[in-house]
Design a protein around this motif. Structure first.
Motif, PDB file in Angstrom:
ATOM      1  N   UNK A  18       0.834  -1.203   0.000  1.00 28.77           N
ATOM      2  CA  UNK A  18       0.000   0.000   0.000  1.00 28.77           C
ATOM      3  C   UNK A  18       0.868   1.253   0.000  1.00 28.77           C
ATOM      4  N   UNK A  19       1.816   1.289   0.948  1.00 34.99           N
ATOM      5  CA  UNK A  19       2.697   2.461   1.010  1.00 34.99           C
ATOM      6  C   UNK A  19       3.952   2.085   1.773  1.00 34.99           C
ATOM      7  N   UNK A  20       5.025   2.743   1.483  1.00 37.23           N
ATOM      8  CA  UNK A  20       6.251   2.529   2.270  1.00 37.23           C
ATOM      9  C   UNK A  20       6.878   3.874   2.583  1.00 37.23           C
ATOM     10  N   UNK A  21       7.616   3.896   3.673  1.00 35.98           N
ATOM     11  CA  UNK A  21       8.218   5.142   4.123  1.00 35.98           C
ATOM     12  C   UNK A  21       9.564   4.851   4.751  1.00 35.98           C
ATOM     13  N   UNK A  22      10.607   5.564   4.283  1.00 35.32           N
ATOM     14  CA  UNK A  22      11.922   5.357   4.851  1.00 35.32           C
ATOM     15  C   UNK A  22      12.127   6.306   6.014  1.00 35.32           C
ATOM     16  N   UNK A  23      13.167   6.093   6.687  1.00 38.20           N
ATOM     17  CA  UNK A  23      13.535   6.957   7.806  1.00 38.20           C
ATOM     18  C   UNK A  23      12.663   6.748   9.027  1.00 38.20           C
ATOM     19  N   UNK A  24      12.295   5.504   9.266  1.00 39.60           N
ATOM     20  CA  UNK A  24      11.404   5.231  10.404  1.00 39.60           C
ATOM     21  C   UNK A  24      12.160   4.427  11.450  1.00 39.60           C
ATOM     22  N   UNK A 104       2.497  -2.989  25.493  1.00 35.73           N
ATOM     23  CA  UNK A 104       1.597  -3.545  24.490  1.00 35.73           C
ATOM     24  C   UNK A 104       1.369  -2.542  23.363  1.00 35.73           C
ATOM     25  N   UNK A 105       2.340  -1.618  23.233  1.00 35.57           N
ATOM     26  CA  UNK A 105       2.232  -0.715  22.090  1.00 35.57           C
ATOM     27  C   UNK A 105       3.614  -0.409  21.556  1.00 35.57           C
ATOM     28  N   UNK A 106       3.649  -0.031  20.290  1.00 34.93           N
ATOM     29  CA  UNK A 106       4.919   0.352  19.676  1.00 34.93           C
ATOM     30  C   UNK A 106       4.741   1.732  19.070  1.00 34.93           C
ATOM     31  N   UNK A 107       5.875   2.322  18.715  1.00 38.93           N
ATOM     32  CA  UNK A 107       5.769   3.616  18.034  1.00 38.93           C
ATOM     33  C   UNK A 107       6.601   3.574  16.771  1.00 38.93           C
ATOM     34  N   UNK A 108       6.093   4.262  15.754  1.00 41.80           N
ATOM     35  CA  UNK A 108       6.872   4.461  14.544  1.00 41.80           C
ATOM     36  C   UNK A 108       7.282   5.919  14.553  1.00 41.80           C
ATOM     37  N   UNK A 109       8.560   6.182  14.550  1.00 45.09           N
ATOM     38  CA  UNK A 109       9.033   7.559  14.568  1.00 45.09           C
ATOM     39  C   UNK A 109       9.465   7.941  13.173  1.00 45.09           C
ATOM     40  N   UNK A 110       8.827   8.959  12.606  1.00 41.81           N
ATOM     41  CA  UNK A 110       9.068   9.320  11.204  1.00 41.81           C
ATOM     42  C   UNK A 110      10.123  10.426  11.133  1.00 41.81           C
ATOM     43  N   UNK A 111      11.396   9.986  10.986  1.00 41.12           N
ATOM     44  CA  UNK A 111      12.475  10.963  10.997  1.00 41.12           C
ATOM     45  C   UNK A 111      12.532  11.742   9.713  1.00 41.12           C
ATOM     46  N   UNK A 112      11.985  11.161   8.667  1.00 40.15           N
ATOM     47  CA  UNK A 112      11.973  11.878   7.402  1.00 40.15           C
ATOM     48  C   UNK A 112      10.538  12.212   6.985  1.00 40.15           C
ATOM     49  N   UNK A 113       9.706  12.437   7.936  1.00 44.09           N
ATOM     50  CA  UNK A 113       8.291  12.765   7.703  1.00 44.09           C
ATOM     51  C   UNK A 113       7.573  11.661   6.934  1.00 44.09           C
ATOM     52  N   UNK A 115       4.477  10.862   7.860  1.00 41.21           N
ATOM     53  CA  UNK A 115       3.566  10.215   8.808  1.00 41.21           C
ATOM     54  C   UNK A 115       2.090  10.468   8.448  1.00 41.21           C
ATOM     55  N   UNK A 116       1.824  11.638   7.831  1.00 41.80           N
ATOM     56  CA  UNK A 116       0.420  11.969   7.535  1.00 41.80           C
ATOM     57  C   UNK A 116      -0.149  10.986   6.533  1.00 41.80           C
ATOM     58  N   UNK A 117       0.613  10.784   5.458  1.00 42.00           N
ATOM     59  CA  UNK A 117       0.123   9.874   4.422  1.00 42.00           C
ATOM     60  C   UNK A 117       0.061   8.452   4.945  1.00 42.00           C
ATOM     61  N   UNK A 118       1.084   8.099   5.723  1.00 44.94           N
ATOM     62  CA  UNK A 118       1.136   6.747   6.254  1.00 44.94           C
ATOM     63  C   UNK A 118      -0.066   6.489   7.167  1.00 44.94           C
ATOM     64  N   UNK A 119      -0.336   7.481   8.002  1.00 44.65           N
ATOM     65  CA  UNK A 119      -1.477   7.371   8.927  1.00 44.65           C
ATOM     66  C   UNK A 119      -2.777   7.176   8.151  1.00 44.65           C
ATOM     67  N   UNK A 120      -2.882   7.962   7.093  1.00 46.41           N
ATOM     68  CA  UNK A 120      -4.105   7.892   6.301  1.00 46.41           C
ATOM     69  C   UNK A 120      -4.274   6.500   5.684  1.00 46.41           C
ATOM     70  N   UNK A 121      -3.166   5.990   5.122  1.00 54.03           N
ATOM     71  CA  UNK A 121      -3.257   4.689   4.477  1.00 54.03           C
ATOM     72  C   UNK A 121      -3.518   3.587   5.482  1.00 54.03           C
ATOM     73  N   UNK A 122      -2.868   3.745   6.639  1.00 51.33           N
ATOM     74  CA  UNK A 122      -3.057   2.740   7.679  1.00 51.33           C
ATOM     75  C   UNK A 122      -4.526   2.718   8.107  1.00 51.33           C
ATOM     76  N   UNK A 123      -5.113   3.890   8.267  1.00 49.77           N
ATOM     77  CA  UNK A 123      -6.538   3.994   8.613  1.00 49.77           C
ATOM     78  C   UNK A 123      -7.394   3.276   7.585  1.00 49.77           C
ATOM     79  N   UNK A 124      -7.090   3.535   6.313  1.00 49.75           N
ATOM     80  CA  UNK A 124      -7.854   2.885   5.241  1.00 49.75           C
ATOM     81  C   UNK A 124      -7.788   1.383   5.351  1.00 49.75           C
ATOM     82  N   UNK A 125      -6.572   0.886   5.505  1.00 54.85           N
ATOM     83  CA  UNK A 125      -6.403  -0.565   5.533  1.00 54.85           C
ATOM     84  C   UNK A 125      -7.068  -1.178   6.744  1.00 54.85           C
TER      85      UNK A 125
END
Lengths: 382, 175
Positions: A18-24, A104-113, A115-125
């Motif tokens: 669906x989407x990929x993001x580097x710098x995480x 019981x939770x993890x975090x994805x830290x978006x060092x290269x931004x 996150x907005x698109x990723x969040x949106x896609x994750x919500x969709x999925x």
């Protein structure tokens, strides 16, 4: 972080990227995971993370493990993050980078931004849950809500999970309840068919069954609201049932009618009769049909409909002219009367007294005075 | 001017409610028409404003706290119009001319006076007829000009008079 399993990072059949993001960078709860910065990939089935420098290091987690997720805004010197809350790992989970985690939770830290698109896609999925429809060819350990069962609630996550479960329960209950209703309707249809067939059989075998029983059975049918087939064929001339009923009513109503000056509104009759019966109550329909037969059966009662639509039962001996003349006398006596005053004077209901006054007005004996003070009737001096 | 004598209906509350019974209503309307006309004649009213009329003593009997609704007044005015006693001055029906005597009737009265005094073949100005000393005792004294003109026009169509133009207005010659 103990929910992740080692993976080769290859997409399975039916799984789409669906989407990929580097710098995480990954976080185990609030602590930085003992991994470097990598690429995070979101597919229809999983969340995959691969080390940017060391491509062999690749881990994944099925999307079904995600309970919910939220954004964490960037701060001073801190990148924006997505916090993902997870179901506990299933017992048969494959090995992963962490054996055990207190979070019981993890975090994805978006060092290269990104996150907005990723969040949106994750919500969709997470909304579409495509992994449920097309399971990937390799078995992926999933933890559904029903398997999770009553897990130990932890803070807000726990409360939210409980709410979600409650909502699902309610939903299920409602659907089940309506299932019963559907079944009831099916049964009722059968019952109606059955009683119809019995009714027609009775009709055929008129001689074998006593009239009493026939009538009783028909009254059961009528009380259930099923129109008697006999009535339909002989519309207008009534049925035995209605005729009997009419005779019964005529006997029952003589005394009350005389008490009330020879006239009663049909609603009053309905209440009186049903109160007296106690069981096997009459339907309004039956009452009206029986009353319509008074004249043809030469009973001393009549059903009468006023212009306004009000229906009354009155004694045949009741003379309208007499009533009007007496109304005129009463009004002249007092100068003028309202419907309420007239009712009180005669011991009639307000409805009937108004009808009588209106009738007298129609005949030209009375005239009306309509003002803010109300409606009064005067003798017609015009 | 003697005080106006109200008919018995005026103090009968139902008189102020439009009667639903058709026969009763006819009698009621007839009574209202004659009351309205005699009231206007008594007060020498030649025009009426509907809203003002609603508050006037004619349609509003304060003693019994009853007054006609605007709807009822309109019905009565329509009756009067059909009988030829009323004419609307505007499209919105807010003002009307009230002719408690029809033009022909006025014309007849005037002509009677003219011939009684042997003044046929004379010329009069309108002013002389309506406000002159000689006519003071006559009923048509004080008649408003528009009404007088109509009366004379009615006589004209009967061939008994002719309306003529004078230096400072209109006049009439009787035959």
């Amino acid at each position: 972080m103990d929910r992740f399993v080692w993976s080769n990072g290859l997409l399975e059949i039916n799984e789409t990227l669906v989407i990929q993001q580097r710098g995480v960078r990954l976080y185990d709860g609030d602590d930085k995971a003992k991994l470097d910065v990598g690429v995070v990939l979101l597919s229809t089935h999983r969340l995959v993370w691969r080390d940017q420098k060391n491509h062999e290091c690749c881990i994944s987690i099925p999307l079904s493990q995600i309970i919910f997720f939220e954004e964490q805004a960037a701060g001073v010197g801190k990148s924006a993050k997505i916090v993902i809350h997870l179901h506990p790992a299933p017992t048969n989970k494959e090995p992963g980078p962490y054996q055990h985690s207190k979070f019981s939770y993890i975090k994805l830290s978006f060092k290269e931004h990104g996150q907005i698109e990723f969040y949106r896609r994750l919500t969709e999925e997470m909304t579409q849950k495509r992994w449920e429809n097309t399971p990937a060819s390799q078995p992926i350990p999933t933890a559904t809500a029903s398997q999770a069962g009553r897990t130990r609630a932890v803070g807000i996550v726990g409360i939210e999970r409980k709410l979600e479960e409650k909502r699902k329960e309610t939903d299920k209950n409602i659907s089940e309840a309506f299932e019963d209703l559907n079944k009831l309707m099916v049964k009722a249809k059968e019952m109606v068919e059955l009683s119809r067939s019995i009714a027609s059989k009775i009709k055929e075998k008129q001689g074998d069954i006593t009239e009493d029983e026939t009538i009783r059975f028909k009254s059961y049918l009528l009380s259930m609201g099923i129109a008697d087939p006999v009535t339909r064929e002989t519309h207008g001339s009534g049925t035995h049932y209605h005729m009997q009923l009419a005779k019964q009513l005529s006997d029952m109503l003589q005394a009350p009618l005389e008490e009330r000056g020879g006239m009663m509104a049909l609603t009053e009759v309905y209440c009186l009769v049903n109160r007296a019966r106690g069981m096997e109550l009459l339907s309004p329909e039956d009452l009206v049909n029986a009353c319509k037969m008074f004249e043809s059966l030469k009973l001393p009662l009549r059903l009468r409909v006023f212009d306004s639509g009000v229906m009354v039962v009155q004694l045949q001996s009741h003379s309208e002219e007499e009533m009007i003349v007496s109304a005129l006398d009463n009004v002249s006596d007092k100068g003028s009367l309202t419907a309420e005053e007239f009712a009180k004077l005669l011991g009639l209901s307000v409805l009937l007294s108004k009808e009588r006054l209106l009738l007298a007005e129609k005949m030209g004996h009375l005239c009306r005075d309509d003002s803010v003070e109300g409606l009064r009737f005067y003798p017609n001096l015009f | 001017m003697q005080s106006f004598e109200w008919p018995w209906q005026y103090n009968f509350p139902p008189f102020f409610t439009l009667q639903p019974n058709v026969d009763t209503r006819q009698k009621q309307l007839a009574a209202w028409c004659s009351l309205a006309l005699s009231y206007c004649r008594h007060r020498k009213l030649y025009t009426l404003d509907v809203l003002e009329a609603q508050e006037s003593a004619l349609f509003n009997n304060k003693k019994i706290s009853r007054k006609l609704s605007v709807e009822a007044i309109q019905v009565i005015f329509e009756e009067l119009r059909k009988k030829g006693n009323l004419e609307w001055m505007d499209k919105n029906k807010t003002r009307c001319l009230i002719m408690w005597r029809r033009p022909e009737e006025w014309g007849k009265l005037i002509y009677q006076w003219v011939s009684k005094n042997g003044m046929v073949n004379s010329v009069f100005t309108l002013y002389e007829l309506s406000s002159g000393e000689d006519t003071e005792s006559e009923e048509f004294h004080g008649l408003e000009e528009w009404m007088l003109l109509r009366a004379l026009q009615a006589l004209q169509s009967e061939g008994k008079a002719e309306v003529i133009s004078l230096d400072d207005g209109k006049g009439v010659k009787f035959f």
